[in-house]
Design an enzyme around this catalytic site. Structure first.
Site, PDB file in Angstrom:
ATOM      1  N   ASP A  54      38.720  85.883  52.823  1.00 17.49           N
ATOM      2  CA  ASP A  54      37.545  87.206  53.059  1.00 17.49           C
ATOM      3  C   ASP A  54      36.593  87.111  54.264  1.00 17.49           C
ATOM      4  OD1 ASP A  54      38.080  89.645  51.538  1.00 17.49           O
ATOM      5  OD2 ASP A  54      35.908  89.598  51.256  1.00 17.49           O
ATOM      6  N   GLU A  92      25.870  90.693  52.588  1.00 16.48           N
ATOM      7  CA  GLU A  92      27.506  90.310  52.603  1.00 16.48           C
ATOM      8  C   GLU A  92      27.559  88.944  53.126  1.00 16.48           C
ATOM      9  OE1 GLU A  92      30.287  93.360  51.931  1.00 16.48           O
ATOM     10  OE2 GLU A  92      31.900  91.935  52.416  1.00 16.48           O
ATOM     11  N   GLU A 146      36.817  99.926  50.425  1.00 17.89           N
ATOM     12  CA  GLU A 146      35.680  99.858  49.802  1.00 17.89           C
ATOM     13  C   GLU A 146      35.754 100.829  48.407  1.00 17.89           C
ATOM     14  OE1 GLU A 146      34.383  97.938  51.014  1.00 17.89           O
ATOM     15  OE2 GLU A 146      32.655  98.007  52.343  1.00 17.89           O
ATOM     16  N   GLU A 211      45.826  94.873  50.163  1.00 15.74           N
ATOM     17  CA  GLU A 211      44.666  94.788  48.995  1.00 15.74           C
ATOM     18  C   GLU A 211      45.458  93.843  47.952  1.00 15.74           C
ATOM     19  OE1 GLU A 211      41.590  94.601  49.502  1.00 15.74           O
ATOM     20  OE2 GLU A 211      41.127  96.280  50.562  1.00 15.74           O
TER      21      GLU A 211
HETATM   22  C1  LIG Z   1      40.291  92.044  51.082  1.00 17.71           C
HETATM   23  C2  LIG Z   1      39.027  92.809  50.826  1.00 17.71           C
HETATM   24  N1  LIG Z   1      39.252  94.147  50.572  1.00 17.71           N
HETATM   25  C3  LIG Z   1      38.047  94.888  50.414  1.00 17.71           C
HETATM   26  C4  LIG Z   1      36.735  94.205  50.587  1.00 17.71           C
HETATM   27  C5  LIG Z   1      35.546  94.974  50.384  1.00 17.71           C
HETATM   28  N2  LIG Z   1      34.546  94.898  51.586  1.00 17.71           N
HETATM   29  C6  LIG Z   1      36.825  92.847  50.913  1.00 17.71           C
HETATM   30  N3  LIG Z   1      35.787  92.127  50.889  1.00 17.71           N
HETATM   31  N4  LIG Z   1      38.023  92.312  50.922  1.00 17.71           N
END
Ligand SMILES: Cc1ncc(CN)c(N)n1
EC number: 3.5.99.2
Length: 232
Positions: A54, A92, A146, A211
């Site tokens: 991520d 973040e 988001e 996702e």
């Molecule tokens: C895979 C993924 N998708 C969405 C997000 C949200 N910012 C994230 N951090 N990582």
């Protein structure tokens, strides 16, 4: 109003897009990853692998937000998107640094860990959306990233886990400013998306698929304890 004087119930464009991808969306929002994150049972190897991937998502995502700043059609939107980039680059990013320290994920280990297919897929999708230079295409991907995360973070009525690595990841996707950001992104796509329906639908659908694949990949590719410095 319709001819009988009652308000017309119209579905928002973003709702329409979500409805077209509802089965995959629900599978992602109700994923084992989300359940285990909330109840604190997620294995460190899974969390470490997920965060390693991520952090690459974050890198490519920041570039996509930059493309959104460049393609937005109002100053108001540009300002909001620029603040959004600041949030990702600020709190973040700090979360990732703390979590890598806590989980013992060194820079070297991160460098040596290959991309999962889902990470590579996201990087390619972000690049493709940015290359269109079309605000609607870029927004479609941002909205999924988001809104889907806001959805899982707010759906479960479980108290926050005690481990900051788990709890802070939830909080980053459920605080008042994040709710406002998602409302803004959706309103923007509701405004500009209908003029570019096919493109928006295509990018939105592919982002939802990724996702779900990204959560699956966290379990298929845990970061084994052998490579980590600290095993808690
Ligand atoms: C895979 C993924 N998708 C969405 C997000 C949200 N910012 C994230 N951090 N990582």
């Amino acid at each position: 109003m319709n001819t009988k004087g009652s308000p017309l119930l119209t579905t928002r464009f973003t709702e329409e897009l979500r409805n077209q991808n509802l089965r995959t969306w629900e599978a992602a929002v109700g994923h084992q990853f989300v359940k285990e994150l909330f109840d604190g049972s997620i294995d460190d190897t899974v969390m470490a692998g997920y965060l390693t991937q991520d952090y690459r998502f974050l890198d490519a995502f920041l570039a996509l937000i930059g493309a959104a700043v460049a393609s937005a059609d109002t100053l108001e939107a540009r300002l909001t998107l620029a603040r959004f980039a600041g949030e990702v680059a600020g709190d973040e990013n700090t979360y990732f640094q703390h979590s890598f320290d806590t989980l013992g994920v060194t820079e070297e280990l991160r460098r040596e860990t290959p991309n999962t297919a889902a990470t590579t897929g996201f990087q390619a999708l972000f690049r493709e959306a940015a290359d269109t230079r079309e605000y609607a295409a870029i927004l479609s991907v941002l909205v999924v990233a988001e809104w889907l995360y806001l959805d899982w973070a707010t759906r479960v009525s479980h108290p926050r886990p005690t481990d900051p690595v788990h709890a802070d990841w939830i909080t980053l996707h459920d605080y008042p400013g994040f709710h406002e950001l998602v409302a803004f992104l959706r309103a923007e796509l509701d405004r500009v998306g209908p003029q570019d329906r096919d493109t928006a639908g295509d990018f939105f659908g592919r982002a939802v698929d990724l996702e779900l694949a990204f959560f699956d990949a966290a379990y298929a590719h845990p970061l084994t304890e052998a490579g980590r410095e600290v095993v808690r």
